[in-house]
Design a protein around this motif. Structure first.
Motif, short mmCIF file in Angstrom:
data_model
loop_
_atom_site.label_atom_id
_atom_site.label_comp_id
_atom_site.label_asym_id
_atom_site.label_seq_id
_atom_site.Cartn_x
_atom_site.Cartn_y
_atom_site.Cartn_z
N GLN A 142 0.83 -1.21 0.00
CA GLN A 142 0.00 0.00 0.00
C GLN A 142 0.86 1.25 0.00
O GLN A 142 0.58 2.21 -0.72
N PHE A 143 1.90 1.21 0.84
CA PHE A 143 2.78 2.37 0.91
C PHE A 143 3.42 2.66 -0.45
O PHE A 143 3.47 3.80 -0.91
N MET A 144 3.92 1.64 -1.09
CA MET A 144 4.58 1.82 -2.39
C MET A 144 3.60 2.39 -3.42
O MET A 144 3.92 3.33 -4.16
N LEU A 145 2.41 1.81 -3.47
CA LEU A 145 1.42 2.29 -4.42
C LEU A 145 1.11 3.76 -4.17
O LEU A 145 1.13 4.58 -5.10
N ASP A 146 0.85 4.10 -2.91
CA ASP A 146 0.51 5.49 -2.59
C ASP A 146 1.63 6.43 -2.99
O ASP A 146 1.39 7.52 -3.53
N MET A 147 2.84 6.03 -2.72
CA MET A 147 3.98 6.89 -3.04
C MET A 147 4.07 7.15 -4.54
O MET A 147 4.24 8.28 -4.99
N HIS A 148 3.94 6.10 -5.32
CA HIS A 148 4.04 6.26 -6.78
C HIS A 148 2.87 7.07 -7.34
O HIS A 148 3.04 7.85 -8.28
N LEU A 185 13.03 2.90 -1.53
CA LEU A 185 14.04 2.37 -0.60
C LEU A 185 14.50 3.45 0.37
O LEU A 185 14.71 3.19 1.56
N GLU A 186 14.65 4.64 -0.16
CA GLU A 186 15.12 5.73 0.70
C GLU A 186 14.07 6.07 1.75
O GLU A 186 14.40 6.32 2.91
N ALA A 187 12.81 6.08 1.34
CA ALA A 187 11.75 6.39 2.30
C ALA A 187 11.71 5.34 3.41
O ALA A 187 11.38 5.64 4.55
N LEU A 188 12.04 4.12 3.06
CA LEU A 188 12.03 3.03 4.05
C LEU A 188 13.35 2.96 4.83
O LEU A 188 13.49 2.15 5.73
N GLY A 244 15.83 -4.01 10.26
CA GLY A 244 15.26 -3.44 11.48
C GLY A 244 15.42 -4.32 12.71
O GLY A 244 14.98 -3.96 13.80
N GLN A 245 16.04 -5.47 12.53
CA GLN A 245 16.11 -6.43 13.64
C GLN A 245 16.93 -5.88 14.81
O GLN A 245 17.90 -5.15 14.63
N GLN A 246 16.48 -6.25 16.00
CA GLN A 246 17.12 -5.80 17.22
C GLN A 246 17.73 -6.99 17.95
O GLN A 246 17.37 -8.15 17.70
N ALA A 247 18.60 -6.69 18.90
CA ALA A 247 19.29 -7.74 19.66
C ALA A 247 18.30 -8.63 20.40
O ALA A 247 18.52 -9.83 20.58
N ASP A 248 17.14 -8.05 20.79
CA ASP A 248 16.17 -8.83 21.57
C ASP A 248 15.23 -9.66 20.72
O ASP A 248 14.30 -10.28 21.24
N GLY A 249 15.43 -9.65 19.40
CA GLY A 249 14.60 -10.48 18.53
C GLY A 249 13.37 -9.76 18.00
O GLY A 249 12.60 -10.34 17.23
N SER A 250 13.19 -8.50 18.35
CA SER A 250 12.10 -7.70 17.78
C SER A 250 12.61 -6.98 16.54
O SER A 250 13.78 -7.08 16.17
N VAL A 251 11.70 -6.27 15.86
CA VAL A 251 12.08 -5.55 14.65
C VAL A 251 11.52 -4.13 14.71
O VAL A 251 10.30 -3.94 14.88
N PRO A 310 10.14 1.01 9.81
CA PRO A 310 10.34 2.35 9.25
C PRO A 310 9.14 3.26 9.56
O PRO A 310 7.99 2.81 9.53
N ALA A 311 9.45 4.52 9.84
CA ALA A 311 8.41 5.47 10.25
C ALA A 311 7.30 5.61 9.20
O ALA A 311 6.12 5.75 9.55
N VAL A 312 7.66 5.55 7.92
CA VAL A 312 6.63 5.75 6.89
C VAL A 312 5.59 4.64 6.90
O VAL A 312 4.49 4.81 6.35
N LEU A 313 5.93 3.52 7.52
CA LEU A 313 4.95 2.42 7.56
C LEU A 313 3.99 2.52 8.74
O LEU A 313 2.91 1.91 8.72
N HIS A 314 4.38 3.26 9.75
CA HIS A 314 3.57 3.30 10.97
C HIS A 314 2.10 3.60 10.71
O HIS A 314 1.22 2.92 11.26
N PRO A 315 1.81 4.61 9.87
CA PRO A 315 0.38 4.89 9.61
C PRO A 315 -0.35 3.72 8.96
O PRO A 315 -1.56 3.59 9.08
N TYR A 316 0.38 2.86 8.28
CA TYR A 316 -0.25 1.71 7.61
C TYR A 316 -0.38 0.53 8.55
O TYR A 316 -0.93 -0.50 8.18
N LEU A 317 0.15 0.68 9.78
CA LEU A 317 0.16 -0.43 10.73
C LEU A 317 -0.62 -0.08 11.99
O LEU A 317 -0.34 -0.60 13.07
#
Length: 430
Positions: free
Chosen positions: A180-186, A310-313, A400-407, A410-417
RNA sequence: GGAGACGUGGCCGAGUGGUCGAAGGCACACCCCUGCUAAGGGUGCAGGCGGGAAACCGCCUCGAGGGUUCGAAUCCCUUCGUCUCCGCCA
């Protein structure tokens, strides 16, 4: 497909282009066939013209009531009919033979394309972003604890065999959000026209974009004869199949999100872990239809459209100019975008942007009327991923992976999540 | 799935056996008139292939394929597509 006239005018240049692709010269064979074809066409057409004249006279004789003359001419034509039909058939057979041969020959690289044999000869053009410094050993996407609950290869194998995946929960939603993000951006930022297409197409379309006749085994075909598209390039590009479009409607810039289906014949054993290489995947695809003058500039534009995603992400990538030996069948020049995958400690292809020139347009017979009138000219076509959704998911997860196993996402995805900013170690969004 | 109608040039749309590659309109190009947020007049203008230096000539194409005929956009068959009505259905 190549222009037979261009080959006739400059066979050396044609063979030189083939040589850069690592292919043996073909112009001699082609031109011999062409000469034979033209001779036969000539002979057949002259005979046919003679018959047409006789037929007219026959009609005239009938009109003035000259029955004897009518019968004489009628018999004459009857005698020569089968012979002329045979000549026409021969000429057509040669025409088809030449056409079939031309359909199997790849496009020629532009001068600016670097020479080379395989991907090791590709040339890096630019690089964006720094791979994040990690104080823990990075995992591949399918090993990240937060990813595991939502990426199920075993169940997919039960359903469909190898090279499929079942996504669920947070991972499934991130996957959807990316598309969705990619489509919207284009659509909103790049001005492309959202276009939704079938994924089943007729053979003619696969011939038009070049998957057929040579690469049929790479795609799936239904019992009814439809092909499952390996990329929306097939449908988006063929929207102008057989058309003569108004110059004022160019360029046509389309973006579509589709399922893609590939048999991956010949890649047995490659990328068998994870969802890097699947029989079914999603892709956001860009296609531009331009006139002859603006095709190359459009290639730059399209490459930037893909890079912008890619840059936005925030995903580090490099842009690579494919060498002559690594380019696809229809391309005159191709830029690949390779995204950084920390789990693999390397850059992997996530987008491929190609300028095709009039190669597909000839196969599709897609033309435009030049400005100010005049003879129709073939459109120029371009296609590029913007981006491969599954591979983007991989990149987002690994980077985006973290040492604790979470991920961290990217900020641009937050509204889509639904406002979530991370994929927790338990696989849920938070 | 059943019944019916239709498929013509960039677009719309005439054309039911020969003089039709095809009237007319729109669009487009050039010219004239006029003059300003527009109109009027004239001319040209389908595509592909083959031959030719060119002028130009020839062949093919009226969804596709086949047939009837000396001759097919026009008649017949097959096929694909579109539309309408009915059925079914997300």
């Amino acid at each position: 497909m190549h222009d037979i006239r261009a080959i006739r005018e400059n066979p050396e240049a044609f063979d030189a282009g083939l040589a850069r692709r690592g292919l043996a010269p073909m112009s001699a064979e082609i031109l011999a066939l062409d000469a034979d074809r033209r001779a036969r066409i000539n002979a057949a057409e002259e005979a046919k013209a003679e018959q047409n004249r006789a037929s007219k006279e026959t009609g005239a004789a009938k009109a003035r009531g000259d029955e004897a003359e009518f019968e004489r001419l009628r018999a004459l034509i009857g005698d020569s009919k089968a012979q002329i039909a045979a000549m026409m058939a021969e000429a057509e057979a040669l025409d088809r033979q030449l056409n079939d041969l031309l359909m199997t020959i790849p496009n020629l690289p532009l001068d600016s394309v670097p020479d080379g044999e395989d991907e090791t000869d590709n040339v890096e053009i630019r690089r964006w972003g720094e791979p994040r410094a990690l104080d823990f050993p990075p995992l591949e996407h399918f090993d990240i604890p937060g990813v595991k609950p939502g990426m199920d290869f075993a169940t997919a194998a039960k359903l469909s065999g190898s090279r499929f995946v079942v996504l669920s929960g947070g991972v499934a939603r991130i996957h959807r959000a990316l598309a969705q993000f990619m489509l919207d951006m284009h659509i909103d930022k790049h001005g492309l026209t959202e276009t939704w297409t079938p994924v089943l197409v007729l053979s003619d379309m696969m011939l038009g974009t070049g998957q057929l006749p040579k690469f049929g085994e790479d795609s799936y075909q239904t019992r009814e004869g439809w092909w499952l598209i390996p990329t929306a390039e097939v449908t988006l590009t063929n929207t102008v199949h057989g058309d003569l479009v108004e110059h004022a409607t160019l360029p046509r810039r389309m973006v579509g999100h589709s399922q893609c289906f590939r048999s991956e014949a010949g890649s047995a054993g490659r990328d068998t872990s994870g969802m890097l290489r699947q029989h079914q995947f999603e892709k956001v695809e860009m296609v531009s239809i331009t006139d002859a003058e603006n095709g190359l500039a459009e290639h730059e534009r399209m490459t930037k459209c893909a890079e912008a995603v890619l840059e936005a992400l925030g995903l580090p990538y490099r842009t690579v100019a494919l060498c002559t030996g690594d380019m696809g069948f229809g391309a005159r020049i191709t830029h690949d975008l390779e995204v950084w995958l920390p789990g693999q400690d390397t850059y992997r292809e996530i987008s491929s942007v190609s300028y095709v020139g009039d190669f597909q347009a000839r196969r599709m017979n897609a033309r435009y009327r030049p400005e100010g009138g005049g003879k129709p000219e073939f459109v120029h076509t371009l296609n590029g991923s913007g981006l491969a959704v599954g591979r983007t998911l991989i990149a987002v997860l690994e980077n985006g992976q973290q040492a604790d196993g979470s991920v961290e996402l990217p900020a641009v995805l937050h509204p889509y999540l639904g406002g979530a900013i991370r994929l927790g170690r338990d696989g849920s969004l938070a």
